[in-house]
Design a protein around this motif. Structure first.
Motif, PDB file in Angstrom:
ATOM      1  N   SER A  18       5.613  10.335  -1.097  1.00  0.00           N
ATOM      2  CA  SER A  18       6.730  11.135  -1.724  1.00  0.00           C
ATOM      3  C   SER A  18       7.554  10.287  -2.211  1.00  0.00           C
ATOM      4  O   SER A  18       8.033  10.431  -3.850  1.00  0.00           O
ATOM      5  CB  SER A  18       7.701  11.955  -1.232  1.00  0.00           C
ATOM      6  OG  SER A  18       8.521  12.224  -0.613  1.00  0.00           O
ATOM      7  N   SER A  20      -8.469   0.356  -3.000  1.00  0.00           N
ATOM      8  CA  SER A  20      -8.276   0.187  -2.275  1.00  0.00           C
ATOM      9  C   SER A  20      -9.190  -0.312  -1.648  1.00  0.00           C
ATOM     10  O   SER A  20      -9.262  -2.901  -1.116  1.00  0.00           O
ATOM     11  CB  SER A  20      -7.649   0.456  -0.664  1.00  0.00           C
ATOM     12  OG  SER A  20      -6.114   0.960  -1.303  1.00  0.00           O
ATOM     13  N   SER A  34       1.107  -1.548  -0.374  1.00  0.00           N
ATOM     14  CA  SER A  34      -0.302  -0.183   0.405  1.00  0.00           C
ATOM     15  C   SER A  34       1.108   1.749  -0.200  1.00  0.00           C
ATOM     16  O   SER A  34       0.982   2.963  -0.657  1.00  0.00           O
ATOM     17  CB  SER A  34      -1.072   0.104   1.486  1.00  0.00           C
ATOM     18  OG  SER A  34      -1.675  -1.114   1.135  1.00  0.00           O
ATOM     19  N   ARG A  44       1.210   2.765  -3.600  1.00  0.00           N
ATOM     20  CA  ARG A  44       0.529   3.243  -4.002  1.00  0.00           C
ATOM     21  C   ARG A  44      -0.771   4.319  -2.606  1.00  0.00           C
ATOM     22  O   ARG A  44      -1.099   3.778  -2.229  1.00  0.00           O
ATOM     23  CB  ARG A  44      -1.238   3.355  -4.650  1.00  0.00           C
ATOM     24  CG  ARG A  44      -2.010   3.799  -5.227  1.00  0.00           C
ATOM     25  CD  ARG A  44      -3.412   3.915  -6.817  1.00  0.00           C
ATOM     26  NE  ARG A  44      -4.295   4.406  -6.692  1.00  0.00           N
ATOM     27  CZ  ARG A  44      -4.361   4.658  -7.869  1.00  0.00           C
ATOM     28  NH1 ARG A  44      -4.733   3.403  -7.796  1.00  0.00           N
ATOM     29  NH2 ARG A  44      -5.795   4.979  -7.599  1.00  0.00           N
ATOM     30  N   SER A  45       0.465   5.456  -2.253  1.00  0.00           N
ATOM     31  CA  SER A  45      -0.104   6.689  -1.515  1.00  0.00           C
ATOM     32  C   SER A  45       0.067   7.865  -1.898  1.00  0.00           C
ATOM     33  O   SER A  45       1.396   8.368  -3.014  1.00  0.00           O
ATOM     34  CB  SER A  45       0.860   6.068   0.028  1.00  0.00           C
ATOM     35  OG  SER A  45       2.849   6.385  -0.669  1.00  0.00           O
ATOM     36  N   ARG A  46       0.392   8.362  -0.661  1.00  0.00           N
ATOM     37  CA  ARG A  46       0.613  10.396  -1.119  1.00  0.00           C
ATOM     38  C   ARG A  46       2.259  10.260  -0.593  1.00  0.00           C
ATOM     39  O   ARG A  46       2.107  11.220  -0.716  1.00  0.00           O
ATOM     40  CB  ARG A  46      -0.196  10.685  -0.114  1.00  0.00           C
ATOM     41  CG  ARG A  46      -1.743  10.683  -0.601  1.00  0.00           C
ATOM     42  CD  ARG A  46      -2.566  11.524  -0.140  1.00  0.00           C
ATOM     43  NE  ARG A  46      -4.288  11.300  -0.364  1.00  0.00           N
ATOM     44  CZ  ARG A  46      -4.410  11.630  -1.790  1.00  0.00           C
ATOM     45  NH1 ARG A  46      -3.937  11.903  -2.365  1.00  0.00           N
ATOM     46  NH2 ARG A  46      -5.637  11.042  -1.404  1.00  0.00           N
ATOM     47  N   ASN A  55      -6.775   2.995 -12.439  1.00  0.00           N
ATOM     48  CA  ASN A  55      -6.398   5.213 -12.290  1.00  0.00           C
ATOM     49  C   ASN A  55      -7.319   5.394 -11.497  1.00  0.00           C
ATOM     50  O   ASN A  55      -8.410   4.903 -11.484  1.00  0.00           O
ATOM     51  CB  ASN A  55      -6.522   5.195 -13.839  1.00  0.00           C
ATOM     52  CG  ASN A  55      -5.634   4.807 -14.166  1.00  0.00           C
ATOM     53  OD1 ASN A  55      -4.514   5.167 -14.485  1.00  0.00           O
ATOM     54  ND2 ASN A  55      -5.343   4.704 -15.597  1.00  0.00           N
ATOM     55  N   ASP A  79       3.653   5.624  -6.721  1.00  0.00           N
ATOM     56  CA  ASP A  79       2.283   6.248  -7.540  1.00  0.00           C
ATOM     57  C   ASP A  79       1.922   4.749  -8.743  1.00  0.00           C
ATOM     58  O   ASP A  79       1.270   5.863  -9.525  1.00  0.00           O
ATOM     59  CB  ASP A  79       2.097   6.846  -7.718  1.00  0.00           C
ATOM     60  CG  ASP A  79       0.763   7.660  -8.105  1.00  0.00           C
ATOM     61  OD1 ASP A  79       0.105   7.611  -7.455  1.00  0.00           O
ATOM     62  OD2 ASP A  79       0.817   8.877  -8.433  1.00  0.00           O
ATOM     63  N   LEU A  80       2.129   3.920  -8.681  1.00  0.00           N
ATOM     64  CA  LEU A  80       1.075   2.861  -9.901  1.00  0.00           C
ATOM     65  C   LEU A  80       0.211   3.317  -9.713  1.00  0.00           C
ATOM     66  O   LEU A  80      -0.983   2.839  -8.595  1.00  0.00           O
ATOM     67  CB  LEU A  80       1.612   2.165  -9.722  1.00  0.00           C
ATOM     68  CG  LEU A  80       3.767   1.723 -10.031  1.00  0.00           C
ATOM     69  CD1 LEU A  80       4.299   0.006  -9.458  1.00  0.00           C
ATOM     70  CD2 LEU A  80       3.986   2.389 -11.060  1.00  0.00           C
ATOM     71  N   PRO A  81      -0.379   2.744 -11.427  1.00  0.00           N
ATOM     72  CA  PRO A  81      -1.883   2.695 -11.603  1.00  0.00           C
ATOM     73  C   PRO A  81      -2.452   0.749 -10.679  1.00  0.00           C
ATOM     74  O   PRO A  81      -3.094   0.043 -11.962  1.00  0.00           O
ATOM     75  CB  PRO A  81      -2.253   2.975 -12.669  1.00  0.00           C
ATOM     76  CG  PRO A  81      -0.742   2.548 -13.722  1.00  0.00           C
ATOM     77  CD  PRO A  81       0.126   2.765 -12.331  1.00  0.00           C
ATOM     78  N   ASP A 124      -8.426   5.696  -5.557  1.00  0.00           N
ATOM     79  CA  ASP A 124      -7.802   4.807  -4.175  1.00  0.00           C
ATOM     80  C   ASP A 124      -9.108   3.853  -4.643  1.00  0.00           C
ATOM     81  O   ASP A 124      -9.844   3.773  -3.763  1.00  0.00           O
ATOM     82  CB  ASP A 124      -7.232   5.067  -3.330  1.00  0.00           C
ATOM     83  CG  ASP A 124      -6.945   4.096  -2.493  1.00  0.00           C
ATOM     84  OD1 ASP A 124      -6.207   2.756  -2.614  1.00  0.00           O
ATOM     85  OD2 ASP A 124      -6.550   4.219  -0.803  1.00  0.00           O
ATOM     86  N   SER A 145       6.326   7.040  -2.140  1.00  0.00           N
ATOM     87  CA  SER A 145       5.547   6.274  -3.287  1.00  0.00           C
ATOM     88  C   SER A 145       5.732   5.778  -4.972  1.00  0.00           C
ATOM     89  O   SER A 145       5.649   6.757  -5.438  1.00  0.00           O
ATOM     90  CB  SER A 145       4.001   6.313  -3.330  1.00  0.00           C
ATOM     91  OG  SER A 145       3.762   5.153  -4.306  1.00  0.00           O
TER      92      SER A 145
END
Length: 200
Positions: free
Chosen positions: A105, A159, A97, A101-103, A154, A109-111, A157, A107
């Motif tokens: 810096s 999750s 997680s 994909r997280s906020r 995309n 951040d993959l789809p 979130d 991360s």
């Protein structure tokens, strides 16, 4: 029976009592639905009721296995393996997680769906450590892994969808684990002594 056969039978008894997984899977599904506020009730109260019902339903399930297949006391080795599996499960789900994909810096951040990926990897690794992978483990958890890794997640979130899929996977896996358990040890009551053996 040789020692390795006994150890394998013990691992099968410990890890494939699949009916015990069904209440847990239902709790995961309810948690996901609660995040979406379905049903539109106080989710804390609903979750607590489901949690209590799931916990209580585990008692007759445990009794079913004990009465029909006997009891098995875990060795210290199996106890440590269980602790290792829990730690790895938490690490994989939380790590996926945060990393995928997280906020944060750092991360990637993959789809992708990090919960689906983390839970699938944790389940596969858990079975590798415990009883070994069966065909249905590879199919169920491999499918969840592929679904989570497809780069189409995309937008918002995903999750919670991953959580819902994981809950259904736990339930299906539990049913098939129980089926494998029965194939290994026979139908319920098959291990009970026959009347002709009673006086022996």
């Amino acid at each position: 029976m040789e020692r390795k056969q006994l150890e394998r039978a013990g691992a099968t008894y410990t890890y494939l009592r699949g009916l015990l997984a069904i209440p847990g899977g239902l709790m995961i599904v309810v948690a996901a639905l609660g995040n979406w506020e379905v049903p539109p009730l106080d989710i804390t109260a609903v979750f607590l009721v489901v949690f209590l019902a799931a916990a209580l339903s585990a008692l007759p399930i445990q009794r079913y296995y004990n009465e029909n297949y006997g009891r098995l006391t875990q060795t210290a080795k199996h106890g440590w393996l269980t602790v290792l599996q829990i730690v790895l499960t938490v690490a994989l789900v939380v790590g996926a997680s945060l990393l995928l994909r997280s906020r944060m810096s750092w991360s990637l951040d993959l789809p992708v769906n990090p919960i689906a990926i983390g839970v699938a990897l944790a389940a596969l690794l858990s079975y590798v450590i415990g009883v070994g992978l069966k065909r249905h483990h590879v199919m169920i958890w491999g499918a969840l892994l592929v679904i989570g890794a497809v780069p189409l997640w995309n937008g918002a979130d995903p999750s919670n969808i991953g959580l819902l899929l994981a809950g259904f996977a736990v339930i299906l896996n539990g049913v098939l684990d129980h089926r494998a358990f029965v194939r290994t040890f026979g139908p319920a009551g098959a291990l009970e002594p026959k009347d002709s053996d009673a006086g022996a």
